[in-house]
Design a protein around this motif. Sequence first.
Motif, PDB file in Angstrom:
ATOM      1  N   ALA A 158       0.833  -1.212   0.000  1.00  0.00           N
ATOM      2  CA  ALA A 158       0.000   0.000   0.000  1.00  0.00           C
ATOM      3  C   ALA A 158       0.858   1.247   0.000  1.00  0.00           C
ATOM      4  N   ALA A 159       1.995   1.202   0.709  1.00  0.00           N
ATOM      5  CA  ALA A 159       2.890   2.362   0.763  1.00  0.00           C
ATOM      6  C   ALA A 159       3.520   2.625  -0.598  1.00  0.00           C
ATOM      7  N   GLU A 160       3.886   1.559  -1.299  1.00  0.00           N
ATOM      8  CA  GLU A 160       4.494   1.715  -2.623  1.00  0.00           C
ATOM      9  C   GLU A 160       3.512   2.332  -3.609  1.00  0.00           C
ATOM     10  N   LYS A 161       2.253   1.934  -3.520  1.00  0.00           N
ATOM     11  CA  LYS A 161       1.252   2.482  -4.427  1.00  0.00           C
ATOM     12  C   LYS A 161       1.114   3.993  -4.271  1.00  0.00           C
ATOM     13  N   ARG A 162       1.394   4.492  -3.068  1.00  0.00           N
ATOM     14  CA  ARG A 162       1.240   5.924  -2.811  1.00  0.00           C
ATOM     15  C   ARG A 162       2.581   6.646  -2.768  1.00  0.00           C
ATOM     16  N   ALA A 163       3.637   5.941  -3.162  1.00  0.00           N
ATOM     17  CA  ALA A 163       4.992   6.519  -3.223  1.00  0.00           C
ATOM     18  C   ALA A 163       5.432   7.071  -1.866  1.00  0.00           C
ATOM     19  N   LEU A 164       5.126   6.354  -0.800  1.00  0.00           N
ATOM     20  CA  LEU A 164       5.513   6.788   0.543  1.00  0.00           C
ATOM     21  C   LEU A 164       6.924   6.308   0.873  1.00  0.00           C
ATOM     22  N   GLN A 165       7.694   7.150   1.520  1.00  0.00           N
ATOM     23  CA  GLN A 165       9.019   6.783   1.997  1.00  0.00           C
ATOM     24  C   GLN A 165       8.903   6.300   3.439  1.00  0.00           C
ATOM     25  N   ILE A 166       9.480   5.121   3.724  1.00  0.00           N
ATOM     26  CA  ILE A 166       9.460   4.575   5.077  1.00  0.00           C
ATOM     27  C   ILE A 166      10.879   4.564   5.627  1.00  0.00           C
ATOM     28  N   GLU A 167      11.057   5.213   6.756  1.00  0.00           N
ATOM     29  CA  GLU A 167      12.387   5.364   7.354  1.00  0.00           C
ATOM     30  C   GLU A 167      12.406   4.711   8.732  1.00  0.00           C
ATOM     31  N   GLN A 168      13.491   3.977   9.023  1.00  0.00           N
ATOM     32  CA  GLN A 168      13.632   3.323  10.332  1.00  0.00           C
ATOM     33  C   GLN A 168      14.806   3.928  11.103  1.00  0.00           C
ATOM     34  N   ARG A 169      14.571   4.237  12.371  1.00  0.00           N
ATOM     35  CA  ARG A 169      15.632   4.751  13.248  1.00  0.00           C
ATOM     36  C   ARG A 169      15.556   3.991  14.572  1.00  0.00           C
ATOM     37  N   ILE A 170      16.104   2.789  14.580  1.00  0.00           N
ATOM     38  CA  ILE A 170      16.022   1.927  15.753  1.00  0.00           C
ATOM     39  C   ILE A 170      17.362   1.915  16.480  1.00  0.00           C
ATOM     40  N   ASP A 171      17.367   2.407  17.703  1.00  0.00           N
ATOM     41  CA  ASP A 171      18.571   2.430  18.526  1.00  0.00           C
ATOM     42  C   ASP A 171      19.027   1.000  18.799  1.00  0.00           C
ATOM     43  N   ARG A 172      20.323   0.768  18.724  1.00  0.00           N
ATOM     44  CA  ARG A 172      20.852  -0.579  18.942  1.00  0.00           C
ATOM     45  C   ARG A 172      20.546  -1.094  20.344  1.00  0.00           C
ATOM     46  N   ARG A 173      20.384  -0.172  21.297  1.00  0.00           N
ATOM     47  CA  ARG A 173      20.084  -0.587  22.676  1.00  0.00           C
ATOM     48  C   ARG A 173      18.613  -0.965  22.855  1.00  0.00           C
ATOM     49  N   ALA A 174      17.792  -0.671  21.846  1.00  0.00           N
ATOM     50  CA  ALA A 174      16.350  -0.942  21.967  1.00  0.00           C
ATOM     51  C   ALA A 174      15.934  -2.106  21.081  1.00  0.00           C
ATOM     52  N   ARG A 175      16.757  -3.130  21.030  1.00  0.00           N
ATOM     53  CA  ARG A 175      16.505  -4.228  20.097  1.00  0.00           C
ATOM     54  C   ARG A 175      15.771  -5.406  20.728  1.00  0.00           C
ATOM     55  N   ALA A 176      15.472  -5.356  22.026  1.00  0.00           N
ATOM     56  CA  ALA A 176      14.754  -6.452  22.672  1.00  0.00           C
ATOM     57  C   ALA A 176      13.544  -5.911  23.431  1.00  0.00           C
ATOM     58  N   VAL A 177      12.429  -6.620  23.313  1.00  0.00           N
ATOM     59  CA  VAL A 177      11.206  -6.211  24.015  1.00  0.00           C
ATOM     60  C   VAL A 177      10.603  -7.430  24.702  1.00  0.00           C
ATOM     61  N   LEU A 178       9.737  -7.176  25.667  1.00  0.00           N
ATOM     62  CA  LEU A 178       9.047  -8.236  26.381  1.00  0.00           C
ATOM     63  C   LEU A 178       7.556  -8.116  26.093  1.00  0.00           C
ATOM     64  N   GLY A 179       6.972  -9.154  25.482  1.00  0.00           N
ATOM     65  CA  GLY A 179       5.552  -9.104  25.176  1.00  0.00           C
ATOM     66  C   GLY A 179       5.110 -10.321  24.397  1.00  0.00           C
ATOM     67  N   ASP A 180       3.839 -10.341  24.037  1.00  0.00           N
ATOM     68  CA  ASP A 180       3.272 -11.414  23.231  1.00  0.00           C
ATOM     69  C   ASP A 180       3.572 -11.125  21.760  1.00  0.00           C
ATOM     70  N   GLU A 181       4.220 -12.064  21.084  1.00  0.00           N
ATOM     71  CA  GLU A 181       4.690 -11.817  19.713  1.00  0.00           C
ATOM     72  C   GLU A 181       3.552 -11.441  18.765  1.00  0.00           C
ATOM     73  N   THR A 182       2.471 -12.207  18.801  1.00  0.00           N
ATOM     74  CA  THR A 182       1.352 -11.948  17.891  1.00  0.00           C
ATOM     75  C   THR A 182       0.743 -10.579  18.138  1.00  0.00           C
TER      76      THR A 182
END
Length: 229
Positions: A107-131
Amino acid sequence: AERARDTAESSNRAKSEFVSRMSHELRTPLNAMLGFAQLLSLDRKPVLTEHQRAWASQIQQAGWHLLQMINDTLDLSRIESGMLKLEPVALELVPLVQAALAMVEPAAEKRALQIEQRIDRRARAVLGDETRIKQILTNLLSNAVKYNVDGGRVVIKARITEGEIVEIAISDTGLGMTRSQMDELFQPFNRLGRERSAVEGTGIGLVISRRLAELMGGSLRAHSVAGEG
């Protein structure tokens, strides 16, 4: 007070049972409709005309939309009744983000949207239900795509805050919301006037996402400026 509590609990159980049964009863004929609509669109003897194929496509789109509404309503009912089971475990954040992005990228490609990720290396693990984490991320990213402007941008950020909490922020350059719309943002089935647009939605995804986040020990907040996203 105990009688009032027992009455409220009984009412909630009855409501949840009703929603669950109705969801099942609605899904059965709906799945049949979707199946036959797909068969109709694939029929080659005789081949459907162009306008007939368009009609079959409309049946499928409406059916999938209705099925999503049924699933969301059932999810909300389970959450409110305390029947939703979660399995919190330690998870890597990047694969969760990638799985959610895969759902919205077409859907993003159809609208020519740019998607940018800025994920800190220290924030790579979370606790929760995967689904359920995937469900929250997919819903937020889907909104960022649906309510954006053509050629706009979606940014996903993740960082560690005080208390070792991972904060994930998803922003867009879309329509944004007024203060009055923000006040009604987390009301079930309230689409804030967007129901008059061509964008499909149920008005319940954010409500479910916030409650899922809270059940996993987190929170969900929103900030918006009209015309800025």
